[in-house]
Scaffold this motif. Structure first.
Motif, PDB file in Angstrom:
ATOM      1  N   GLY A 101      45.148  15.660  68.027  1.00 54.23           N
ATOM      2  CA  GLY A 101      44.225  14.730  67.399  1.00 54.23           C
ATOM      3  C   GLY A 101      43.713  15.179  66.047  1.00 54.23           C
ATOM      4  O   GLY A 101      43.228  14.366  65.257  1.00 54.23           O
ATOM      5  N   TYR A 102      43.820  16.459  65.755  1.00 54.56           N
ATOM      6  CA  TYR A 102      43.363  16.996  64.474  1.00 54.56           C
ATOM      7  C   TYR A 102      44.454  16.953  63.404  1.00 54.56           C
ATOM      8  O   TYR A 102      44.171  17.205  62.226  1.00 54.56           O
ATOM      9  N   LEU A 103      45.665  16.650  63.796  1.00 51.60           N
ATOM     10  CA  LEU A 103      46.805  16.762  62.877  1.00 51.60           C
ATOM     11  C   LEU A 103      47.267  15.426  62.315  1.00 51.60           C
ATOM     12  O   LEU A 103      48.060  15.393  61.378  1.00 51.60           O
ATOM     13  N   VAL A 104      46.770  14.323  62.882  1.00 54.45           N
ATOM     14  CA  VAL A 104      47.205  12.991  62.473  1.00 54.45           C
ATOM     15  C   VAL A 104      46.014  12.246  61.895  1.00 54.45           C
ATOM     16  O   VAL A 104      44.930  12.248  62.487  1.00 54.45           O
ATOM     17  N   GLU A 105      46.210  11.588  60.743  1.00 55.57           N
ATOM     18  CA  GLU A 105      45.080  10.890  60.137  1.00 55.57           C
ATOM     19  C   GLU A 105      44.971   9.460  60.647  1.00 55.57           C
ATOM     20  O   GLU A 105      45.841   8.963  61.358  1.00 55.57           O
ATOM     21  N   GLY A 161      50.338  16.517  60.151  1.00 57.29           N
ATOM     22  CA  GLY A 161      50.406  17.873  59.634  1.00 57.29           C
ATOM     23  C   GLY A 161      50.717  18.899  60.695  1.00 57.29           C
ATOM     24  O   GLY A 161      50.999  18.574  61.853  1.00 57.29           O
ATOM     25  N   THR A 162      50.661  20.149  60.273  1.00 60.48           N
ATOM     26  CA  THR A 162      50.851  21.289  61.180  1.00 60.48           C
ATOM     27  C   THR A 162      49.754  22.307  60.889  1.00 60.48           C
ATOM     28  O   THR A 162      49.227  22.377  59.779  1.00 60.48           O
ATOM     29  N   ALA A 163      49.419  23.112  61.892  1.00 64.02           N
ATOM     30  CA  ALA A 163      48.393  24.135  61.708  1.00 64.02           C
ATOM     31  C   ALA A 163      48.609  25.258  62.704  1.00 64.02           C
ATOM     32  O   ALA A 163      49.204  25.063  63.764  1.00 64.02           O
ATOM     33  N   LEU A 164      48.111  26.441  62.339  1.00 60.91           N
ATOM     34  CA  LEU A 164      48.153  27.571  63.267  1.00 60.91           C
ATOM     35  C   LEU A 164      47.216  27.342  64.437  1.00 60.91           C
ATOM     36  O   LEU A 164      47.519  27.675  65.581  1.00 60.91           O
ATOM     37  N   GLY A 176      34.966  13.863  61.130  1.00 65.86           N
ATOM     38  CA  GLY A 176      35.370  12.948  62.193  1.00 65.86           C
ATOM     39  C   GLY A 176      36.827  12.543  62.119  1.00 65.86           C
ATOM     40  O   GLY A 176      37.309  11.790  62.961  1.00 65.86           O
ATOM     41  N   ASN A 177      37.543  13.006  61.102  1.00 69.32           N
ATOM     42  CA  ASN A 177      38.959  12.674  60.886  1.00 69.32           C
ATOM     43  C   ASN A 177      39.162  11.161  60.816  1.00 69.32           C
ATOM     44  O   ASN A 177      40.108  10.614  61.371  1.00 69.32           O
ATOM     45  N   THR A 178      38.260  10.488  60.099  1.00 69.35           N
ATOM     46  CA  THR A 178      38.373   9.041  59.930  1.00 69.35           C
ATOM     47  C   THR A 178      38.820   8.669  58.517  1.00 69.35           C
ATOM     48  O   THR A 178      38.810   7.495  58.161  1.00 69.35           O
ATOM     49  N   LEU A 200      44.619  26.788  58.982  1.00 68.98           N
ATOM     50  CA  LEU A 200      43.690  26.390  60.035  1.00 68.98           C
ATOM     51  C   LEU A 200      43.010  25.071  59.711  1.00 68.98           C
ATOM     52  O   LEU A 200      42.700  24.786  58.554  1.00 68.98           O
ATOM     53  N   VAL A 201      42.761  24.294  60.749  1.00 67.98           N
ATOM     54  CA  VAL A 201      41.825  23.184  60.649  1.00 67.98           C
ATOM     55  C   VAL A 201      40.461  23.722  61.055  1.00 67.98           C
ATOM     56  O   VAL A 201      40.314  24.323  62.124  1.00 67.98           O
TER      57      VAL A 201
END
Length: 480
Positions: free
Chosen positions: A30-34, A41-44, A74-76, A88-89
């Motif tokens: 949920g943190y990788l898609v807008e 995206g990708t993250a460690l 909120g990734n909105t 990192l996110v």
């Protein structure tokens, strides 16, 4: 992942707690898609600090390790600004405390992870108003609002987020904390540092708290939905209300015929506000903190004059709070219902208010000539010059083929905006989706100053790299 990365993640887990350093793919998704699914995206890992001190610790350790950080609320967002492409996110969701409410100073001090609706509710408890109003108000967070200089429905009366911020607390790229949390209306002790960070999309520092302005809570309001013969007539109507109602004019929203048609077609509970159809529509709200002021009488008087002048064809005035909300529902549903008409190519632009109607007409004609059958959905905040100039695909066209023309329509729309001395980003930000566009339209000297600020405040380029503007050392893909 380099050999040093697991060591960094273990160090962060020790300080934050392992439950707040998320490493498994399913939990990170949920943190990788807008919001609009244009970027993934990708993250460690995703780290979730719970205090300013923990944010500073994360940033210091990442700076030592050379690991980039993408701050996220909120990734909105709608421009890919919160999507990571490595590193990192850093989620600010746990920094969600209301630190102070000061009704007499008309301020509220909040942490960056506070949800906008929560801030509004806390202000209301103090019989005050925090006026920032967005469709994503139940999920967007104040830090993201500040990072993107969010606009919304009440900019006409109260200004953008920038106008609502008095002070900030910011973690810098080396982990130092700048404490600028002052609730002052006047402070001439040097450069206005807070405005470097408002609208910087997390590329210059990470906002962890803010002092925000409050206003008297409106005790009366009246809303009208109005049919006009053209965008130019709607602009004339705006001018009439601005002159006659002053700061009681809280909102003036514009919708074309096509926009209302799709709202009535797809939005649950939407009811036709007028008997017939019109080329252009305006939704107007007047409000006041004085319950004794007769706003309806003022509204009717201005509308009566506009009817005689031929700039209004029909109008519906709400007679209750329920009807106020019903009329607003027509406008607030628009962003959601466009998806049911297929692919949508979106432009968030601003031109001088005097040129808004000219822009809508000129850009509509240009886009319809470029692709017969394209359906223009140009709507937005007429009174501050911000138009969401969106294009819905022709009915018989394949969605993928239509969206493939996004860059072509960018040239058409953005060239017209530029010729009118406007901006290609009004309230959504730049992120990834407009980063390369910025180079085409932004003054070269301004771009050079922006790069200088970035190198000065973030010499290792670890804060949201590749967003807003790209330095020579990092050029991640800007296309979906």
């Amino acid at each position: 992942m380099t050999d040093a990365d697991p060591e960094l993640l273990d160090l962060l887990s020790t300080r934050l707690g392992s439950q707040h350093v998320i490493r498994d793919a399913a939990s990170m998704e949920g943190y990788l898609v807008e919001e609009r699914k244009l970027y993934r995206g990708t993250a460690l890992a995703v780290v979730r600090p719970g205090s300013t001190e923990e944010v500073a610790f994360v940033v210091r350790e990442c700076a030592r390790a050379g690991v980039p950080i993408v701050p996220q609320g909120g990734n909105t967002g709608l421009v890919g600004g919160g999507v990571p492409h490595s590193g990192l996110v850093l989620s600010l969701a746990r920094l969600d405390r209301i630190r102070e409410v000061d009704p007499f100073n008309a301020t509220i001090t909040v942490e960056a992870g506070c949800i906008l609706k929560t801030v509004q509710d806390e202000a209301e408890k103090a019989d005050c108003l925090f006026p920032l109003s967005l469709a994503s108000g139940g999920s967007c967070r104040i830090g993201g609002n500040i990072a993107t200089n969010a606009g919304g429905l009440n900019v006409l009366r109260y200004g953008n987020t920038r106008d609502l911020v008095l002070g900030l607390e910011v973690v810098l790229a080396d982990g130092r904390v700048w404490n600028g949390l002052k609730g002052l209306r006047k402070d001439n002790t040097g450069y206005d540092l807070k405005n470097l960070f408002v609208g910087s999309e997390g590329t210059l520092g990470i906002v962890t708290a803010a002092v925000l302005k409050l206003f008297p809570r409106p005790k009366s309001r009246t809303v009208a939905f109005i049919g006009c013969p053209s965008p130019h007539a709607a602009l004339d109507l705006f001018d009439a209300f601005r002159r006659r109602a002053g700061d009681q004019l809280t909102a003036f929203e514009f919708m074309p015929r096509f926009a209302l048609q799709i709202v009535l077609k797809h939005a649950a509970g939407a009811v036709p506000p007028l008997a017939g159809e019109h080329e252009a529509y305006a939704l107007i709200e007047l409000s006041s903190p004085d319950p004794e002021i007769d706003l309806r009488e003022r509204l009717e008087r201005v509308l009566g004059e506009a009817l005689e002048a031929g700039i209004v064809e029909d109008a519906a005035i709400a007679a209750s709070e329920t009807q106020n909300d019903a009329l607003w529902h027509l406008r607030e549903s628009l962003a959601h219902v466009q998806r049911f008409e297929g692919g949508s190519i979106k432009h968030d632009v601003a031109v001088p208010v005097s040129k808004v109607a000219d822009f809508i007409v000129t850009a509509t004609q240009a886009c319809e000539a470029a692709l017969p059958g394209v359906r223009v959905c140009a709507f937005g905040h007429f009174g501050d010059g911000n138009i969401h100039f969106n294009l819905s695909q022709p009915v018989a066209m394949e969605k993928a083929a239509f969206l493939a023309q996004w860059e072509r329509f960018n040239r058409i729309v953005h060239d017209i905006v530029h010729a009118m001395n406007g901006s290609i980003s009004a309230e959504h930000g730049v992120g990834l989706i407009k980063r390369d566009e910025l180079v085409l339209y932004k003054d070269p000297v301004a771009l050079d100053l922006m790069r200088t600020l970035k190198r000065t405040l973030d010499p290792k380029n670890i804060l949201n790299p590749g967003k807003v503007l790209a330095l020579e050392s990092e050029l991640p893909p800007s296309l979906p």
